[in-house]
Design a protein around this motif. Structure first.
Motif, PDB file in Angstrom:
ATOM      1  N   LEU A 167       0.812  -1.218   0.000  1.00  0.00           N
ATOM      2  CA  LEU A 167       0.000   0.000   0.000  1.00  0.00           C
ATOM      3  C   LEU A 167       0.849   1.274   0.000  1.00  0.00           C
ATOM      4  N   SER A 168       2.092   1.160   0.448  1.00  0.00           N
ATOM      5  CA  SER A 168       2.943   2.355   0.421  1.00  0.00           C
ATOM      6  C   SER A 168       3.351   2.700  -1.004  1.00  0.00           C
ATOM      7  N   ASN A 169       3.174   1.763  -1.928  1.00  0.00           N
ATOM      8  CA  ASN A 169       3.476   2.031  -3.341  1.00  0.00           C
ATOM      9  C   ASN A 169       2.241   2.014  -4.219  1.00  0.00           C
ATOM     10  N   ALA A 170       1.065   1.990  -3.620  1.00  0.00           N
ATOM     11  CA  ALA A 170      -0.159   1.868  -4.414  1.00  0.00           C
ATOM     12  C   ALA A 170      -0.612   3.233  -4.929  1.00  0.00           C
ATOM     13  N   PRO A 171      -1.050   3.279  -6.189  1.00  0.00           N
ATOM     14  CA  PRO A 171      -1.503   4.557  -6.747  1.00  0.00           C
ATOM     15  C   PRO A 171      -2.761   5.066  -6.039  1.00  0.00           C
ATOM     16  N   GLY A 172      -2.788   6.356  -5.764  1.00  0.00           N
ATOM     17  CA  GLY A 172      -3.967   6.965  -5.140  1.00  0.00           C
ATOM     18  C   GLY A 172      -4.057   6.733  -3.653  1.00  0.00           C
ATOM     19  N   VAL A 173      -3.073   6.029  -3.098  1.00  0.00           N
ATOM     20  CA  VAL A 173      -3.089   5.689  -1.668  1.00  0.00           C
ATOM     21  C   VAL A 173      -1.918   6.373  -0.975  1.00  0.00           C
ATOM     22  N   LYS A 174      -2.173   6.901   0.217  1.00  0.00           N
ATOM     23  CA  LYS A 174      -1.070   7.399   1.040  1.00  0.00           C
ATOM     24  C   LYS A 174      -1.114   6.653   2.370  1.00  0.00           C
ATOM     25  N   LEU A 175      -0.027   5.967   2.669  1.00  0.00           N
ATOM     26  CA  LEU A 175       0.045   5.226   3.928  1.00  0.00           C
ATOM     27  C   LEU A 175       0.268   6.223   5.060  1.00  0.00           C
ATOM     28  N   VAL A 176      -0.641   6.225   6.033  1.00  0.00           N
ATOM     29  CA  VAL A 176      -0.562   7.164   7.161  1.00  0.00           C
ATOM     30  C   VAL A 176      -0.677   6.351   8.440  1.00  0.00           C
ATOM     31  N   GLU A 177       0.456   6.045   9.042  1.00  0.00           N
ATOM     32  CA  GLU A 177       0.377   5.399  10.354  1.00  0.00           C
ATOM     33  C   GLU A 177       1.624   5.685  11.145  1.00  0.00           C
ATOM     34  N   ASP A 178       1.434   6.196  12.339  1.00  0.00           N
ATOM     35  CA  ASP A 178       2.520   6.432  13.260  1.00  0.00           C
ATOM     36  C   ASP A 178       2.111   5.765  14.569  1.00  0.00           C
ATOM     37  N   TRP A 179       2.555   4.520  14.720  1.00  0.00           N
ATOM     38  CA  TRP A 179       2.123   3.711  15.872  1.00  0.00           C
ATOM     39  C   TRP A 179       2.638   4.292  17.184  1.00  0.00           C
ATOM     40  N   GLN A 180       3.763   4.976  17.147  1.00  0.00           N
ATOM     41  CA  GLN A 180       4.300   5.586  18.368  1.00  0.00           C
ATOM     42  C   GLN A 180       3.382   6.694  18.868  1.00  0.00           C
ATOM     43  N   ARG A 181       2.900   7.503  17.933  1.00  0.00           N
ATOM     44  CA  ARG A 181       2.072   8.659  18.303  1.00  0.00           C
ATOM     45  C   ARG A 181       0.583   8.324  18.309  1.00  0.00           C
ATOM     46  N   ASN A 182       0.226   7.069  17.966  1.00  0.00           N
ATOM     47  CA  ASN A 182      -1.198   6.713  17.863  1.00  0.00           C
ATOM     48  C   ASN A 182      -1.865   7.634  16.856  1.00  0.00           C
ATOM     49  N   TYR A 183      -1.185   7.822  15.742  1.00  0.00           N
ATOM     50  CA  TYR A 183      -1.678   8.739  14.721  1.00  0.00           C
ATOM     51  C   TYR A 183      -2.001   7.971  13.439  1.00  0.00           C
ATOM     52  N   PHE A 184      -3.240   8.053  13.028  1.00  0.00           N
ATOM     53  CA  PHE A 184      -3.735   7.339  11.853  1.00  0.00           C
ATOM     54  C   PHE A 184      -4.610   8.284  11.024  1.00  0.00           C
ATOM     55  N   PRO A 185      -5.118   7.826   9.892  1.00  0.00           N
ATOM     56  CA  PRO A 185      -5.933   8.723   9.066  1.00  0.00           C
ATOM     57  C   PRO A 185      -7.108   9.336   9.834  1.00  0.00           C
ATOM     58  N   MET A 186      -7.326  10.635   9.592  1.00  0.00           N
ATOM     59  CA  MET A 186      -8.446  11.365  10.187  1.00  0.00           C
ATOM     60  C   MET A 186      -9.102  12.191   9.085  1.00  0.00           C
ATOM     61  N   PRO A 187     -10.417  12.387   9.185  1.00  0.00           N
ATOM     62  CA  PRO A 187     -11.119  13.187   8.170  1.00  0.00           C
ATOM     63  C   PRO A 187     -10.495  14.566   7.945  1.00  0.00           C
ATOM     64  N   ILE A 188     -10.090  15.242   9.046  1.00  0.00           N
ATOM     65  CA  ILE A 188      -9.548  16.595   8.834  1.00  0.00           C
ATOM     66  C   ILE A 188      -8.249  16.563   8.035  1.00  0.00           C
ATOM     67  N   ASP A 189      -7.513  15.460   8.091  1.00  0.00           N
ATOM     68  CA  ASP A 189      -6.283  15.363   7.305  1.00  0.00           C
ATOM     69  C   ASP A 189      -6.551  14.913   5.871  1.00  0.00           C
ATOM     70  N   ALA A 190      -7.658  14.209   5.673  1.00  0.00           N
ATOM     71  CA  ALA A 190      -7.992  13.714   4.321  1.00  0.00           C
ATOM     72  C   ALA A 190      -8.705  14.775   3.490  1.00  0.00           C
ATOM     73  N   SER A 191      -9.327  15.742   4.148  1.00  0.00           N
ATOM     74  CA  SER A 191     -10.116  16.754   3.428  1.00  0.00           C
ATOM     75  C   SER A 191      -9.221  17.557   2.486  1.00  0.00           C
ATOM     76  N   GLY A 192      -9.657  17.657   1.243  1.00  0.00           N
ATOM     77  CA  GLY A 192      -8.910  18.419   0.255  1.00  0.00           C
ATOM     78  C   GLY A 192      -7.743  17.656  -0.363  1.00  0.00           C
ATOM     79  N   LYS A 193      -7.526  16.425   0.094  1.00  0.00           N
ATOM     80  CA  LYS A 193      -6.410  15.622  -0.445  1.00  0.00           C
ATOM     81  C   LYS A 193      -6.890  14.737  -1.598  1.00  0.00           C
ATOM     82  N   ASP A 194      -6.002  14.488  -2.544  1.00  0.00           N
ATOM     83  CA  ASP A 194      -6.326  13.594  -3.654  1.00  0.00           C
ATOM     84  C   ASP A 194      -6.297  12.129  -3.213  1.00  0.00           C
ATOM     85  N   GLU A 195      -5.357  11.776  -2.352  1.00  0.00           N
ATOM     86  CA  GLU A 195      -5.154  10.374  -1.991  1.00  0.00           C
ATOM     87  C   GLU A 195      -6.134   9.923  -0.908  1.00  0.00           C
ATOM     88  N   VAL A 196      -6.420   8.627  -0.905  1.00  0.00           N
ATOM     89  CA  VAL A 196      -7.103   8.050   0.243  1.00  0.00           C
ATOM     90  C   VAL A 196      -6.003   7.684   1.253  1.00  0.00           C
TER      91      VAL A 196
END
Lengths: 339, 339
Positions: free
Chosen positions: A264-293
């Motif tokens: 998935l880190s090389n998949a077209p239209g996809v952006k891998l978003v995961e930071d397990w240390q910070r408990n940070y994963f995809p959120m609507p406010i970060d996806a808004s206005g972005k082309d990638e899922v």
């Protein structure tokens, strides 16, 4: 000099319509002429395109003369009325409504997944439902490596899926509640502010709403695989613009999460978003206005040896609708599939 | 004259603490004496109980003398510090934190599900996590008829799960956004207003957060069945007070949805809420302040012959915490299980 095209946007004033306009400009789609079509109510108003004010025309039979591509986003009824007219006049219609999606003569396309289907078009190409587009982008690259057998999805869908008026309604309801007043629901059936409810599309006799069956049936058509078993629970949440989905996948054999991550880190239209240390994963406010899922939180399902889970967020108006339609138009140009 | 009891609430000023106070009054729990305990910061303040202003005391060793029942809701650290002290002084502690839930010597109880476990207590009884309580109420009655083999849950958890301060923060963030300002997150790690994110409890090395593993491990313990396979994706949503859950269940053989409906319409602590004509199902605003967990949208899973799906909402502070604790206290009285 490369070729340019005569484009019409049908439903130019809606949430998706205005996004289409923005994307045609920002992506420099080769436009010779741009026609903005809407209902009589909006006719005469203007919208800006690359610094020029374009006057919105009321849609009629003559609207589709000398048009190469129609980007339709004015609801199923309008599409049913005008798509065949436009095709007759020589245009290719990229339709954002559900009117033609399951029609066997109409390709249903996510350009990163099944671009080859465009070659079979007979004048109409359907743009899939938002939740389907977002899910297929994340699941298809995995399905290519190891066929997925079953998908169990739960969605968290923003107000934008019900249009600009629903987004406005949620804001008004929210302000009312903060002032100690009762929220009023007119666009959506129930108050969405500080609340949520199962998706309000019509229920079918199998106990699923239409939105849920779109995820089931459209995904199978796009993947060209009628054997994938899919269930979805679709829920509207008080988010303004991006949809989220919790996806549980079952394969025949175990799927290593690190392998899935690498794919998935090389998949077209996809952006891998995961930071397990910070408990940070995809959120609507970060996806808004972005082309990638945005996809992350990929993990082994502890309840199934061959299960894999992931979490995604994507801009429902952008990749979930307008961007996918513009990408289909770009695909038609690139593959020389316009009439 | 029936017996009455000396009760102490540890953590009286929190969201759950104030609800405990309200429930002890409204349910006419037989109280001989009520002691409100909190941190030094709140000592000296008063809270109203049945028209009387009770002064909050700072918790100390001596707080638990002459107390029959301690309702503890001040976090795991406080419970670990004081529970054994209270038990030594002769009290039974009903603990709302996660500190003792998986301790094999501590019964973990949902009174509608496993009341018999109370008889084995050694001074401490644990109140399960909110999402677990709500899910077990809906699944247990079905599990009695046909054992459930696998549960796939996705949650939609309100701000109240993070306490009164988180509820206040969401309101402040929401007002800021409506005024065009940036939301500030201090209680929760990310802005929750018009946004959502996977549950912020610490992540474990299997890729699940603690909240998710609570649903897995606590459900198994309450059901007394270590073989049930469970996975959960827990998500915080911008709802103030009630949690929702999309539940997918797998059985050995098909479970008729109408049979499930009949079972759940007579299940204790459950209210069946489904109007298929109106597309009306459980919603957080309808579950808030209610004792019952609202369950509906029961249907055959179209992706699995032995699958059944349902949707539920329940008041996280009430049945998800305070009410369940008071019910455990009532159970101890009824079964004469106090020391």
């Amino acid at each position: 000099m490369s070729k340019s095209y005569r484009v019409a946007i049908l439903g130019a004033t809606g949430a998706v319509g205005t996004e289409l306009l923005e994307l045609l400009a920002s992506r420099n789609f080769p436009i010779a002429d741009l026609k903005l079509l809407a209902s009589e109510r909006s006719a005469g108003k203007t919208l800006n395109f690359k610094g020029e004010n374009l006057v919105i025309e009321s849609v009629s039979d003559r609207s589709f003369e000398n048009v190469d591509i129609v980007l339709a986003s004015a609801g199923g009824g309008t599409s049913k009325t005008w798509a065949s007219v436009a095709v007759e006049k020589g245009a290719v219609v990229i339709d954002n409504s559900s009117a033609f999606r399951m029609n066997p003569d109409v390709p249903l396309i996510v350009p990163e997944v099944n671009p080859e289907a465009a070659a079979t078009h007979k004048g109409i190409i359907a743009n899939p439902n938002c939740t389907t587009i977002l899910m297929t982008l994340a699941v298809w690259p995995l399905h290519q490596v190891k066929p997925v057998k079953r998908i169990i999805a739960a969605t968290y869908q923003s107000a934008s899926g019900a249009g600009a008026k629903a987004m406005e309604e949620v804001k008004i309801q929210t302000a009312a509640i903060l002032q100690g007043q009762q929220p009023v629901a007119e666009v959506l059936p129930y108050p969405l502010a500080f609340n949520l409810f199962p998706h309000n599309s019509p229920l079918t006799d199998v106990g699923y709403c239409e939105e849920e069956l779109k995820m089931v049936n459209e995904t199978r058509k796009i993947f060209g695989d009628q054997d994938i078993r899919i269930t979805a629970t679709c829920v509207r949440v008080p988010v303004l613009r991006a949809h989220s989905e919790a996806i549980n996948l079952e394969f025949e054999t175990p799927f290593n999460p690190d392998e899935a991550r690498a794919i998935l880190s090389n998949a077209p239209g996809v952006k891998l978003v995961e930071d397990w240390q910070r408990n940070y994963f995809p959120m609507p406010i970060d996806a808004s206005g972005k082309d990638e899922v945005l996809v992350g939180r990929i993990r082994q399902d502890i309840s199934h040896a061959c299960g894999l889970e992931l979490w995604l967020c994507g801009d429902q108006i952008r990749k979930g609708a307008a961007l996918n339609a513009v990408q289909i138009a770009e695909l038609l140009v690139e593959k020389n599939l316009l009439k």
